[in-house]
Design an enzyme around this catalytic site. Structure first.
Site, PDB file in Angstrom:
ATOM      1  N   ASP A  55      -1.817   3.164  -5.117  1.00 34.22           N
ATOM      2  CA  ASP A  55      -1.541   2.079  -4.074  1.00 34.22           C
ATOM      3  C   ASP A  55      -1.328   3.293  -2.829  1.00 34.22           C
ATOM      4  OD1 ASP A  55      -1.155  -0.754  -3.068  1.00 34.22           O
ATOM      5  OD2 ASP A  55       0.448   0.325  -1.929  1.00 34.22           O
TER       6      ASP A  55
ATOM      7  N   LYS B  88       3.266  -4.878  -9.802  1.00 35.78           N
ATOM      8  CA  LYS B  88       3.341  -4.007  -8.974  1.00 35.78           C
ATOM      9  C   LYS B  88       4.494  -3.004  -9.101  1.00 35.78           C
ATOM     10  CE  LYS B  88       0.975  -2.668  -5.359  1.00 35.78           C
ATOM     11  NZ  LYS B  88      -0.638  -2.777  -5.078  1.00 35.78           N
TER      12      LYS B  88
HETATM   13  P1  NDP Z   1      -3.088   5.469   1.478  1.00 36.62           P
HETATM   14  O1  NDP Z   1      -1.791   6.213   1.094  1.00 36.62           O
HETATM   15  O2  NDP Z   1      -4.193   6.126   0.761  1.00 36.62           O
HETATM   16  O3  NDP Z   1      -3.120   5.463   3.124  1.00 36.62           O
HETATM   17  C1  NDP Z   1      -2.249   4.587   3.674  1.00 36.62           C
HETATM   18  C2  NDP Z   1      -2.624   4.848   5.204  1.00 36.62           C
HETATM   19  O4  NDP Z   1      -1.702   3.830   5.883  1.00 36.62           O
HETATM   20  C3  NDP Z   1      -2.202   6.100   5.807  1.00 36.62           C
HETATM   21  O5  NDP Z   1      -3.063   6.373   6.896  1.00 36.62           O
HETATM   22  C4  NDP Z   1      -0.970   5.926   6.095  1.00 36.62           C
HETATM   23  O6  NDP Z   1      -0.416   6.833   7.019  1.00 36.62           O
HETATM   24  C5  NDP Z   1      -0.761   4.735   6.794  1.00 36.62           C
HETATM   25  N1  NDP Z   1       0.420   3.926   7.010  1.00 36.62           N
HETATM   26  C6  NDP Z   1       1.441   3.882   5.591  1.00 36.62           C
HETATM   27  N2  NDP Z   1       2.255   3.185   6.100  1.00 36.62           N
HETATM   28  C7  NDP Z   1       2.303   2.886   7.380  1.00 36.62           C
HETATM   29  C8  NDP Z   1       3.126   2.166   8.177  1.00 36.62           C
HETATM   30  N3  NDP Z   1       4.321   1.808   7.820  1.00 36.62           N
HETATM   31  N4  NDP Z   1       2.670   1.931   9.484  1.00 36.62           N
HETATM   32  C9  NDP Z   1       1.401   2.560   9.692  1.00 36.62           C
HETATM   33  N5  NDP Z   1       0.512   3.228   9.095  1.00 36.62           N
HETATM   34  C10 NDP Z   1       1.243   3.337   7.923  1.00 36.62           C
HETATM   35  O7  NDP Z   1      -3.007   3.812   0.882  1.00 36.62           O
HETATM   36  P2  NDP Z   1      -4.214   3.125   0.814  1.00 36.62           P
HETATM   37  O8  NDP Z   1      -5.467   3.241   1.595  1.00 36.62           O
HETATM   38  O9  NDP Z   1      -4.494   3.142  -0.798  1.00 36.62           O
HETATM   39  O10 NDP Z   1      -3.647   1.578   1.058  1.00 36.62           O
HETATM   40  C11 NDP Z   1      -3.497   0.900   2.433  1.00 36.62           C
HETATM   41  C12 NDP Z   1      -3.282  -0.621   2.192  1.00 36.62           C
HETATM   42  O11 NDP Z   1      -4.327  -1.105   1.417  1.00 36.62           O
HETATM   43  C13 NDP Z   1      -1.841  -0.689   1.614  1.00 36.62           C
HETATM   44  O12 NDP Z   1      -1.399  -1.922   2.057  1.00 36.62           O
HETATM   45  C14 NDP Z   1      -2.161  -1.237   0.000  1.00 36.62           C
HETATM   46  O13 NDP Z   1      -1.341  -1.993  -0.699  1.00 36.62           O
HETATM   47  C15 NDP Z   1      -3.612  -1.754   0.111  1.00 36.62           C
HETATM   48  N6  NDP Z   1      -4.454  -1.964  -1.183  1.00 36.62           N
HETATM   49  C16 NDP Z   1      -4.756  -0.574  -1.517  1.00 36.62           C
HETATM   50  C17 NDP Z   1      -5.760  -0.611  -2.570  1.00 36.62           C
HETATM   51  C18 NDP Z   1      -6.351   0.418  -3.270  1.00 36.62           C
HETATM   52  O14 NDP Z   1      -7.287   0.469  -4.013  1.00 36.62           O
HETATM   53  N7  NDP Z   1      -5.866   1.925  -3.041  1.00 36.62           N
HETATM   54  C19 NDP Z   1      -6.033  -1.937  -3.217  1.00 36.62           C
HETATM   55  C20 NDP Z   1      -5.680  -3.124  -2.583  1.00 36.62           C
HETATM   56  C21 NDP Z   1      -4.818  -3.144  -1.388  1.00 36.62           C
HETATM   57  P3  NDP Z   1       0.547   8.202   6.845  1.00 36.62           P
HETATM   58  O15 NDP Z   1      -0.364   9.016   6.248  1.00 36.62           O
HETATM   59  O16 NDP Z   1       0.952   8.634   8.214  1.00 36.62           O
HETATM   60  O17 NDP Z   1       1.577   7.695   6.262  1.00 36.62           O
END
Ligand code: NDP
Length: 449
Positions: A168, A128
């Site tokens: 991510d 990662k």
């Molecule tokens: P994105 O950047 O596309 O979206 C993240 C979302 O989570 C946004 O809505 C963001 O809000 C919100 N967010 C981020 N940090 C916080 C926080 N501290 N508290 C509350 N909300 C928060 O990321 P992904 O959708 O790709 O990833 C989301 C999760 O899924 C992560 O844990 C990631 O590790 C996991 N994941 C992702 C994969 C992928 O293929 N993308 C694969 C497997 C797991 P804002 O816009 O306001 O920051």
């Protein structure tokens, strides 16, 4: 803390060395609690120092990322790549760009990734990386210059047979494309398999964008059917986050008959009793890159509430936390339980605190850890690499069908491991044990490396 002396000794040493890394310690503790059920059957692990090696990343890289903003000012961020474990394949795992990124966060994500990748049954080790760079509020030019500088250092550590990053939080198609372009320019090779989540015109896979969210719903549907003889049909669902994973989880569970009534970002959440209008959501998030509050401004009857943690106050049957680590604490879990929720399936990595997990499981709700239920993203990244190697592209339907098969297999592997260790239906224990046993076998076979 653990019944096994061996686990106690290894964990105490991790705690001593990495006392300042709370997320990493939390992830190791959770996995060790599951391994407690099998460690006594494997005295050879202690003799080979297996767990001591398993918790220690093979390599940690930290680097300076200097770049110039639009006003001509020089900025400096910190970049990371943790190459955790390559026992079953080249390191594989995403890059996160978010101000909260530090070594503890990247190490916990890398550690989880090792087990997740093992569960996919594909030949991928775990890694990662990321940076404390915040893409929010930056222009495309600034994001491009940052990504180019990041890759100018990272390129020497990666390659299709060494380490293959992906997206991510904060790293989507735009960022992956900039990084791939810079990698290609430096090494002078079109090495498609070096990074996944690419655009469709240069080696990306159809359905990769949807894969994590879709895979989460396939896994949840399998668990609902097998353990509760139930489905998404007619269920009220709350999805936290509104990024890549959340958007496509919302889309798939809607297709499966559920109604998503609330979604969030880091500032607050929206509640729409009619069910979230996905076309509007995609327009706000994918085209305009705007805040979730805009949804309530533009959709009659929808409401915006400040503060994302309160999203669990919205009554639901199924909860899909898809934002970030530790976003649901004991309070959130208690509210879900009181409101009659039947299952919590993690889309994010480690979104529930240990206290929340104990409450959810202790009250008989279905629970699945992210390393199992969000593995569809990395599994489809594996399929993207296969297509790159074979120089062909599968159709959306072909990839989606393979994804469904993989998620079903992951569910079954978790369930059968839970039965075998005497905790039928405990999908957390099942995921940790099933993921670990394969890595352990490969590490034992390869000797002390
Ligand atoms: P994105 O950047 O596309 O979206 C993240 C979302 O989570 C946004 O809505 C963001 O809000 C919100 N967010 C981020 N940090 C916080 C926080 N501290 N508290 C509350 N909300 C928060 O990321 P992904 O959708 O790709 O990833 C989301 C999760 O899924 C992560 O844990 C990631 O590790 C996991 N994941 C992702 C994969 C992928 O293929 N993308 C694969 C497997 C797991 P804002 O816009 O306001 O920051």
């Amino acid at each position: 803390m653990f019944k096994s002396e061996y686990l106690n000794r290894v964990y105490a040493e991790v705690e001593r060395r990495d006392a300042h890394e709370p997320e990493f310690l939390q992830a190791v503790r959770e996995v060790f609690e599951s391994l407690e059920l099998v460690v006594d059957q494997h005295p050879e692990w202690e003799a080979a120092g297996l767990l001591e090696r398993f918790v220690e990343p093979e390599r940690v890289i930290e680097f300076r990322v200097p770049w110039v903003d639009d006003s001509g000012r020089t900025r400096v961020n910190r970049g990371y790549r943790v190459q955790y474990n390559s026992a079953i394949g080249p390191y594989k795992g995403g890059l996160r760009f978010h101000p909260s990124v530090n070594l503890s966060v990247i190490k916990f994500l890398g550690f989880e990734q090792v087990l997740k990748n093992s569960l996919t049954t594909l030949p991928m080790g775990g890694g990662k990386g990321g940076s404390d760079f915040d893409p929010k509020g930056k222009t495309d030019g600034e994001v491009m210059r940052f990504c180019q500088s990041f890759m100018t250092e990272l390129y020497r550590h990666i390659g299709q047979f060494t380490d293959t990053p992906a997206g991510d939080i904060g790293v989507g198609g735009r960022e992956v494309a900039y990084m791939f372009g810079q990698y290609k320019r430096i090494v002078d090779r079109f090495e498609g398999g070096v990074i996944t989540g690419k655009g469709l015109t240069f080696g990306g896979s159809l359905a990769r964008t949807q894969a994590t969210g879709y895979g989460l719903c396939y896994y949840a549907a399998e668990a609902l059917k097998h353990l509760k003889n139930d489905s998404f049909e007619g269920k009220t669902v709350v999805v936290s986050g509104s990024g890549n994973v959340a958007q496509y989880a919302a889309e798939k569970c809607t297709q499966l008959g559920g109604k998503v009534v609330a979604m969030s970002d880091s500032q607050g959440y929206v509640y729409d009793p009619k069910g979230i209008d996905l076309k509007k959501l995609f327009d706000i998030k994918q085209k305009r890159r705007a805040r979730i509050s805009v949804y309530a401004d533009e959709v009659p009857g929808a409401q915006y509430v400040e503060g994302c943690r309160n999203i669990w106050n919205v009554k639901c049957d199924v909860a899909l936390p898809c934002a970030s680590q530790n976003e649901m604490d004991a309070e959130g879990a208690k509210t879900l339980i009181a409101n009659g929720c039947i299952g919590v399936f993690e889309g994010a990595n480690m979104p529930l605190t240990p206290e929340a997990i104990a409450l959810i499981q202790g009250n008989g709700l279905l629970y699945s850890p992210g390393k199992a239920s969000n593995a569809g993203g990395v599994a489809t990244s594996g399929l993207e690499m296969s297509q790159n190697s074979m120089r062909l592209s599968w159709s959306f339907e072909e990839v989606d069908e393979k994804l469904q098969g993989i998620m079903k297999n992951i569910y079954q592997a978790c369930y059968y491991a839970s039965v075998k260790c005497g905790k039928p239906g405990d999908l957390m224990v099942g995921a940790n044990i099933a993921g670990f046993l394969k890595v352990a076998e490969a590490m034992m076979a390869q000797g002390v490396v």
